[in-house]
Enzyme design. Structure first.
Site, PDB file in Angstrom:
ATOM      1  N   GLN A 146      -5.273  28.484 -31.952  1.00 18.03           N
ATOM      2  CA  GLN A 146      -4.457  29.432 -32.705  1.00 18.03           C
ATOM      3  C   GLN A 146      -4.942  30.868 -32.470  1.00 18.03           C
ATOM      4  O   GLN A 146      -4.158  31.793 -32.314  1.00 18.03           O
ATOM      5  CB  GLN A 146      -4.501  29.082 -34.199  1.00 18.03           C
ATOM      6  CG  GLN A 146      -3.855  30.103 -35.122  1.00 18.03           C
ATOM      7  CD  GLN A 146      -2.349  30.243 -34.878  1.00 18.03           C
ATOM      8  OE1 GLN A 146      -1.691  29.280 -34.480  1.00 18.03           O
ATOM      9  NE2 GLN A 146      -1.817  31.434 -35.080  1.00 18.03           N
ATOM     10  N   GLU A 147      -6.261  31.037 -32.403  1.00 17.44           N
ATOM     11  CA  GLU A 147      -6.811  32.388 -32.277  1.00 17.44           C
ATOM     12  C   GLU A 147      -6.622  32.968 -30.878  1.00 17.44           C
ATOM     13  O   GLU A 147      -6.267  34.120 -30.730  1.00 17.44           O
ATOM     14  CB  GLU A 147      -8.308  32.365 -32.618  1.00 17.44           C
ATOM     15  CG  GLU A 147      -8.606  32.074 -34.093  1.00 17.44           C
ATOM     16  CD  GLU A 147      -8.104  33.178 -35.021  1.00 17.44           C
ATOM     17  OE1 GLU A 147      -8.036  34.332 -34.588  1.00 17.44           O
ATOM     18  OE2 GLU A 147      -7.758  32.874 -36.181  1.00 17.44           O
ATOM     19  N   SER A 148      -6.898  32.167 -29.837  1.00 15.65           N
ATOM     20  CA  SER A 148      -6.966  32.769 -28.496  1.00 15.65           C
ATOM     21  C   SER A 148      -6.280  31.955 -27.411  1.00 15.65           C
ATOM     22  O   SER A 148      -6.366  32.315 -26.247  1.00 15.65           O
ATOM     23  CB  SER A 148      -8.436  32.904 -28.096  1.00 15.65           C
ATOM     24  OG  SER A 148      -8.981  31.608 -27.915  1.00 15.65           O
TER      25      SER A 148
END
Ligand code: GLU
Length: 475
Positions: free
Chosen positions: A305-307
């Site tokens: 989700q982040e990267s």
């Protein structure tokens, strides 16, 4: 139902079926176990690393607990087998996302409805999209054998579309139908809405063409030729109570809720990345998750989700690395180089662990984790504000399901002007948590060999150009 009505019902039923028949309630009590027959599928019952789980499992386990007996689960490989087990009294109830149909009701006693689902017509994006039953007459349709959907098609054939033809697949899990679609061995699959929503992530090219029918009731069926009077009254009261006290909604949220709000394209990109990029970092993610005693699927889902599992990811606001840490957070966590994958993963895992520790003790799992994730995005202060609003509005501040509805209010001046920490991008926090839950579920499901009868899709085999272009626009 009040006591008087219950007694009258009991007497009437005794007159009809004769009260000499063996009583299922007493049988269950004397055996000390409730035997439930179900299907092994992500919407009903399956095993994850903590053991058995699934919507039907959760519901029947609670029931057995309330009856003071053990729960025994039997699985059926197809619906024929499922009803045969019930008929032969090898099981006391069948709980398997089963639709209430006239034919079944004539043969088996059943409970009140505990869920409503819509049968949907599924097709492959980029191929002919049917819009009505008459469009289906030229198409190769697949349904689960002996399913309510096969019944519906039969009725349509009799009354409306005599040319309608279909193949019945003798499997319990609708994933097999979607697999046929993927392989081009069927044009259309008929599947219940919740099953499609949960499985779609594995078949990102498949879409709903139209609803075959309006919403239908799901019920549990009981063994025939046994006196079910007491058992039925008990189960119906139990289901009614779960509906009224919010447990049913909570279980539904827990088992199906993660599919809300994740677009088809992002699901598609996820599946592709899961096969191509995750293998590069899986070992490291597992190792770090172990160090922080967390489920590696969760750490992997957050990192995605982040990267998108990119160790060099950088945002215009200066957040960096696989876990997208800000500079101050990284400093606090002792992360010297945010672009170092191991450091970044360790920092993120530790940050989440700290947040979880700082949440009020009474928050239970899994809500505790979802709230910590929201705080990962907007901070504990804003999360606390959303919990206060939740409580003020009569919701339960300890349930993610209730808090997630209020988080977006932190963007509305009517609300945030009266909160302690003010404006926050609450909607984004909800999207983030829901996405992570969704990715987590796919990763956890894929990782259980027993749950993976189907070889992973080779996305490059069939991604049409128009979807590739869309991806480029989205990300
Ligand atoms: N609800 C269906 C039935 O009762 C089973 C699930 C499905 O085929 O999608 O037959």
């Amino acid at each position: 139902m009040n006591l008087y009505v219950k007694i009258v019902t009991l007497v009437l039923l005794c007159t009809v079926i004769g009260c000499d028949a063996q009583d299922s309630w007493e049988k269950i009590q004397s055996d000390g176990e409730l035997v439930v027959v179900t299907r092994n599928s992500p919407t009903t019952y399956y095993l994850d690393k903590n053991g058995p789980t699934g919507f039907e499992y959760a519901l029947t386990r609670l029931l057995a607990e309330e009856m003071g007996v053990a729960l025994k689960i039997e699985t059926a490989s197809n619906l024929n087998d499922l009803f045969a087990q019930l008929k032969d009294q090898k099981a006391d109830i069948a709980a398997a996302g089963l639709t209430l149909t006239e034919g079944r009701a004539a043969r088996y006693p059943h409970t009140i409805a505990y869920n409503q689902l819509t049968p949907q017509v599924i097709y492959v994006a980029g191929t002919f999209r049917p819009r009505s039953v008459s469009d289906l007459t030229t198409m190769n349709i697949a349904v689960v054998a002996k399913s309510s959907h096969a019944d519906t098609l039969y009725t349509l054939q009799q009354n409306q579309a005599p040319e309608l033809r279909w193949q019945e697949i003798d499997e319990a899990d609708t994933m097999h139908l979607l697999e046929l679609l993927k392989l081009g061995q069927a044009d259309i699959a008929i599947v219940d809405s919740n099953e499609f929503a949960v499985q779609q992530s594995l078949y990102p090219r498949q879409k709903v063409a139209f609803d075959l029918h309006e919403e239908q009731d799901m019920v549990w069926y009981l063994a025939p030729e046994i006196d079910n009077t007491r058992l039925t009254i008990f189960i119906n009261a139990y289901l009614e109570r779960l509906k009224n006290n919010g447990t049913m909604a909570r279980l539904r949220e827990q088992h199906f809720g993660h599919t809300d709000g994740v677009s088809r394209i992002s699901a598609h990109v996820f599946t592709q990345n899961m096969r191509q990029t995750l293998p590069l970092y899986r070992r490291l993610i597992r190792q770090v998750a172990k160090e922080y005693q967390m489920d590696w699927h969760l750490l992997a889902a957050i990192a995605y989700q982040e990267s998108r599992w990119d160790p060099n990811a950088t945002s215009p606001t200066g957040v960096r690395g696989m876990m997208m840490l800000t500079k101050p957070t990284a400093r606090e966590l002792g992360v010297e180089n945010r672009l170092d994958v191991t450091q970044s993963l360790r920092g993120g895992a530790r940050y989440l662990k700290d947040l979880k520790r700082r949440l009020p003790k009474r928050l239970q799992e899994p809500d505790r984790t979802w709230m910590a994730l929201a705080a990962y995005n907007i901070g504990l202060g804003h999360l606390e504000d959303a919990r206060v609003i939740t409580q003020r509005q009569g919701g339960n501040p300890d349930l993610w399901q209730d808090v997630m509805q209020r988080l977006p209010l932190l963007q509305d001046s009517k609300y945030y002007e009266k909160t302690r920490y003010g404006y926050a991008r609450g909607k984004e926090a909800v999207t983030l948590v829901q996405n992570i839950r969704h990715y987590y579920n796919i990763l956890a499901w894929q990782d259980i060999p027993d749950n993976q009868p189907i070889p992973p899709l080779r996305s490059e085999d069939y991604i049409p150009n128009e979807i590739d272009n869309l991806q480029l626009q989205t990300f």
